[in-house]
Structures are given as C-alpha cells and as structure tokens.
Write a protein that holds these residues in place. Sequence first.
Motif, short mmCIF file in Angstrom:
data_model
loop_
_atom_site.label_atom_id
_atom_site.label_comp_id
_atom_site.label_asym_id
_atom_site.label_seq_id
_atom_site.Cartn_x
_atom_site.Cartn_y
_atom_site.Cartn_z
N SER A 294 0.83 -1.21 0.00
CA SER A 294 0.00 0.00 0.00
C SER A 294 0.86 1.25 0.00
O SER A 294 0.52 2.25 -0.64
N THR A 321 -8.62 -1.14 3.08
CA THR A 321 -7.45 -1.28 2.19
C THR A 321 -7.86 -1.08 0.74
O THR A 321 -7.16 -0.42 -0.05
N ASP A 324 -8.32 2.62 0.00
CA ASP A 324 -7.03 3.31 -0.03
C ASP A 324 -6.29 3.04 -1.33
O ASP A 324 -5.81 3.97 -2.00
N VAL A 325 -6.19 1.77 -1.69
CA VAL A 325 -5.47 1.40 -2.91
C VAL A 325 -6.22 1.89 -4.14
O VAL A 325 -5.63 2.44 -5.09
#
Length: 861
Positions: A294, A321, A324-325
Amino acid sequence: MDRAAIEQAIELSRWREVVEWLGALDDAGLDEAKRWYRGTLRAAAQHVSERTWSESPRLVQLALALALSETPDEASRNGTWGRRFVWTDPEGGMPRLGALLGARDPAWASAFAALATATVLRGESARAAAEITAVTLPVYADGDAPIPTGTFALGWTQLVSMAAVASPPQNGDGRWIPLRIPRAGAAAHAYGVPTTLAEVLRATPRLDDMLAAALATPDALAEFSTMRGAGWDVGAAVKELVASGELDRERVVDGTLAALTRADRPTAQRAMAAILRGAAFGGADVRARLALVSHLMPSVHGSVTAVLLAAVLDAEPDEATLVDVGAVILARPEKAQKNLLVAWLSRRAETPGAQTLLAMAAGADDTAFAAKARAALDAPAAGEARGDAPDPGLPWALPVEGYRSHAAEPWSPDAAGMDAARSDEAVGVRVTTNALLLDQAVRFGYRDLSRLRDVVRSVASDSGMWWSSNRVLPMLRRWAEGGSTTRTRTHTTPPPAHELFTDRLVEETLSRLGELSELVSTPSRADGTVTLDDLADRLRRAGRAGVGPYELVQALLRLEPGAPRDAARFEGFSAPMWSGQVRRGWFDRRPPAMDAATVVRDWILAGGIPPRFAVIGPDSVRLAAVDLPLPTPLLALDGLAELCAASTLVEGGAVRYAQRPLGQADDVARYLGVVPWWTDAAAAQLEVAEGLESAFTAKALTFLTNAAGDPGPGAHRLLARSMSHPRPDSRLLAVEATAGFAAQGRLSASVLEDAATTALAEGALSLTRFADACDNGFRVGLLAWLWPAAWAVAGEALRRDRPPSGTADLLRALTRAVPVVRQHGEVPTTPELDRLAASRSSSKTAAEARALRAALGEGAS
C-alpha cells in the motif's frame, strides 16, 4: 624474456607475452620486476593505455598492476579506474587476469577487491563498472564474503546487458564481443555469444547474492531494461530459474519490494516489475506484506502498479485497504490499471468500498471510462456535465519575434577564466564550448605561455573533466605536461567526422600557442556563427602569423551568409596561410601557398556554405552530399570529406548504426559547433543518436532552437515524434522547442503536419501522448501551427477500420480548441467524423467524436 622484449611487448600492447612473463616469474624475478615496475614500467603501461582506447593496452596495464603492485591500495590506484576501460574482450584476455589475482595472497586479493569495488564512478566513467566487476569477480565467486553493492553490482548488470547487446537482433553479425563473466576456477569466459539471459544468470556465481546486491544498488537494474530479443525477457528468465530452484523466490520478492521504496528511474522499475511477474507475485505475497505494498502504490512507476494492483485484488483486501489502494489507482494516469479496477469492482458493486470507488470513477474526465463506472453503479449517464468542455480562452498564436542570437561570451584569458570554464563545462555543454576553450587558450598563451602551462597543470591534476569527451581540454592537458598533442583514438569505428575535424583544428592550434593572438574562427555569436565584419577584421590582423588551414575552413563553416557585394570587404589586403605543417592521416604535409582573404572572397561569391536539409522518404532519412566551394587542398583536410558525404540514417524504418555520426545526444552541440548552419542535418542525426525514447534526446532539442540554420523536414520530423515521447517532461520539452521555432518564425505548419501524419502511418506516434503534447501546445499559443497537424492526424486515425488507441484523447483535445479555431476560419467536418458521431457505438472514441461534432456546430460542412 629480456628487458628490451618486455618493454617492446608493453609498447606494442602484446598482452599475452606480458601475462606469460608475469606467470613465469620466480620469487627473485618477482622482486626485481616489482622494482622495475615502480621505476618505469608503471608509467610506460599507463602512457600506452591512455594513448589509445582499446582492450590490449588496458589488459597490459591491469596485468602489471595486479602482479607487481606491492599493496592492494597501490594496485587499485594503478588501475586508474574510470579513466580508461574496456567493454570488449574478443581475445579472451580478461579471465587471464583472474589467474594473476589468484596467485596473490588471498588476504591481499580480498583487500584489493574491496578497494577496487569501492571506487565511486560518475558520469561517463560509470561505464567502467563492468571492467571492475570482471576483474574482481573471482574473489567473490567462492566463499561467503558479502557481495558488494554499488559499483560491483552495477558492473554485473552491465555485463549481463552487454551479453544481450552481443546477441541478435542487436548484434546480428556477431562482430562485437563484449566483456563476460569469467568461469569459476578457469581462465575462460563462462559463456559464449550469442547467448540467453537464463544462461548468463546461471553462469553468475552466487546468483541469489548477486541479484540481491543489484537490487540494493540504486538504478543498477536500469541496465536490464535495454535487453531485447528472444531469450532476453527478464520475467521469463526469473520464472525459469525460480522453478528450477536456482533463485530463492522469497528473497527475490523481498529484495525487489525493498528496492521499490527508493525513487529509482522508470527504466530500473520496469525491470523490477518484470522480476515480480517472473516470481509470480500474487495475493498470498500481498497478504504478508500489505502495509508495504500500500505504501508503494502512489510512488512507483506504472509498470509496477500493474503487477501490484493485480496482486492486491487477488488478495481480496478488506474495505479500508481496497478504498485506499483504489483511490490511489484512480488518481494515477495509467488507464489499464483503472479499467482493471473498475472491472473487478463491477463484480462487487454492492459492497460499500466498491460503491465509493465507482462513484469516484464516474466523475472522471475520461467519458468512456466514466460511463463504465456509471453502468456498474446503475446510474444514468444523461445530463452529466462534461469535465472537458470547449475552452474559448485558449490563445491562437504566440507573438513571432524572429530569430536572434546574442554575442558570444568568451572566458577571460587568465586563471580565473580557466576556473570559470571548468565550472561552466561541468554544468553542461554548449555549441560554443570547444571554440571558446580554444580561444581562451590562444589568448592566455599569447599573454603568458608559461603561466598558461602552470594553470593547466594545476587544474588538470584534480579534475576528471579533463578526461571527458571534450575535444580541447584533454589535448591541452597533454600539451601542458609536455606530451603529444595528437588525439589518437583506436576504435572499431572511426570517430565522427566533425570530431576528427575538431581534433585536427585543436592540434594545429596547440602547436602555435604563444605566437597567435587570436583565432579567426572564434564564434561572434552564441549560436556559434562568425560575422563578416569580425572575420574581415581578424584576417587583417593575422599578419605574419598567418591563418591555419583548419582554422580558416572552420571560420568559413561558421561564417554568416553574405551577398556578392560583401566579397569586397576582403579586397585590398592579403592574409597569408600558415606555413607550418598540417597533419593529414598518418602524414604531415605543408599547405600550398594561398591567400586566406582570396579563399574567403571566392567562398562568398560561390554562395557560402550550402544548406543541408534531411531527405525524408518512406521509412527512410538521408542526408545528401554537399559540395563546399573550397580549393582542392583544403577539401582534403581530415574529416571534411566525410562531414559532407551522403549518409543514410534510417532505412526501412530501422536506424543504420554503421552510419550513425553522433554517439550521444550532447554530441549535437559539438556537431553544431563545427557546422552551425546545418540545423536540419543535426536534427536528423539527433533522432538516431540515442533513440526517440531517450530523455537526453528531448533535452538536446534546445540546441536546435538556438541554432542559426533554418529547421527543415528533419527538424519537423523530430519535433512531431518527440511530442509522442513516453515521458511527460520530455513531451513538454518538445512543446517548448516547437514554441521556440514558432516564435522565431521558423516553424512550418504544413511540414509539421506531414511529419505527424507520416509518423502515424509508420506506427511511431502514440496518439495519447501526442494529444497530451498538443493540448499543452494549444495552451501556450501554438494553435495556429499545431491544429493542422492534430486535425490531420485525427482524420487519418478515423479513416482506419479500427481507430488506434488514443484517438479519443486526441479528439478531446481538439474539442477544447474548436471555439478559438473557428474564430480564425471555417473548420470543416469529415465524413469519417460524421459517420462515427452518428453511430450507436458506446466506445470512448465514439463519445468523443459526438462531442467534437457538437462543438463544430450544425453549420460545419
């Protein structure tokens, strides 16, 4: 062998005799040889090595240093790493040096290897890393001594990439035999050429440790990105070696991810992406390293995000996650990764994380991409506002001011001026660099010859620049040290003609230091040209000293164009030619009696230097031969015939490397320093010097915009293709150069249009990149020049059965500019545009075609 035979073997670079003599020495003979080496042999070997750039004298120098130096530190210093080095080893001499190193005490050999591999190499000298690695590799081949990072690891990657260059298709004739990895325990290479990447990696001792050291060395793996052809795919080779157990997969993955935390160049990161693909980097790897992956996503090159994103999605990340990615991917420019993400999200559109990311994607400027995201969200596309509406505020054309060049700025003829010259040379090369350095030496020598010699000695002792590719400084250093002022080069190919001519001019001038007060060829302007007034005044002042043949011809090649009436400026006085000797080939000949003023008059009456424009044909670029209006004896000067000869640079779409006159992008400055009026010829040669994808090629465009000669088909071809450069900053440099020519009134919209459509037809124009460059060009006032090219390229793209990738991007850029273009004339539509706009296609290209057709309005015909 007696002393005379040894000295002769060193002088003639017969390395086999030297190595055999060293291997046969007993203890007493070795002690005597060491004393002899410190006395005279070391200096003799170094002198021969520096006199010529080839492998045999270098092998002699290294063999003596390894066998006869007392201490490891002395041996490393005697190697003079980076000053001279070799990349070729056709006779297999380099592995023989390993035997000499193996004959030393192991502790001595280890200390020597540590010192040699700790050498810091910068600039051109970094190419010497392969030689250091080839010499020291036997020390690290066995045992558990840590493999050094830095120079040693870089040298290994260079050895690998050189094996690729020596294999088809790069070296199809097999004439180039590179340095190679030595076979463990034998005085031989570990593989022949041509070869494959897997074979070279298998031949590498302690492969896991070596690859780890290369990954830990900044930008070392950039060498791998140059490898092409069957058997040289990095990912395939890594996959093969991982499957066979010859590479530790976990160590490879960890080392690659750690290397990606640095800001290595894109070329190095592409190689790392290939390594991860070969190691089958996937979801299981991500789950164990999620935080690190990440962290890498926002900063790594697009080739790496393609591998990392696929692995992250394979890992089925949690909602936080994923968001975010995904947010990082949507903010990046790579389209393939965005499409992969949306396709993956569309299968999970009911989850909160997917809804968040799809909503972000639905607001993208890319209409086709946004439509895919809206479809996944089941949201209607009607009524959505476009983020790329026509912009009526774009400038039509920047002011045309004409071409002007300011006066040349020579350095002062004193120690302070020498220091300033060193500083300027270190910053960057200029068209006038060689000429002004020679001018400085002449004026300094005329004032105080002994002081010039002292100053040159003092700065030469601590400046690597004096060993650079500069044509003046190395020879000036040799003159100051009392050595030969002849620049000897021993290569498999001769030096480019402009460099050979400059070398002879420098040799001629250095032989006259102290008697010359000025050179008639010194540029008057910063673009390297000489004015008629300056040349006439200098010839009147030449007096008894006379004018050297190379000096006179160089002045004429730089002389501004004149009318026949200007020949009268050179009447009423004579300027004798210098009566010294002129070097020509291997012989020295006295020039025939002639008058320099008469030669100049005849030159002006004949029209001066003929123009030289590139001849562009189907998949070809050529330079026609040029006839200079000079007396026959002057036409025979070294380099002049080759400089004016016909040359084929590109044929069948491929570069003719055998006829490539420039070795690197900066060489265009030295070329224009000799013939500043041949801007178009310089542009044609710049295209093939390092390739259009090189960042150095784009940076060198500024030499062309500041050159005196008019740009022709070659320069316009280079500009059009540079607007499709892979790097955004290089595309901006291409736009800047285009704007420079336009502001000077030297840019032709029609020639640029032909160049762009030809590039598209030859498959050399990425429409996405070209659209980006055009959009930037429109914003800075290049619409008047770029619109015809962009419109014609778009038309050619739409005529194809399947428009090429990036057509939609180009149509979008055109749409934004339509309101301003229509203020300056009618913009007709095309049948292809109308047909696509009226179609029911949901493609991105069709959507942009409809937007462009709407901007053109109902009245467009």
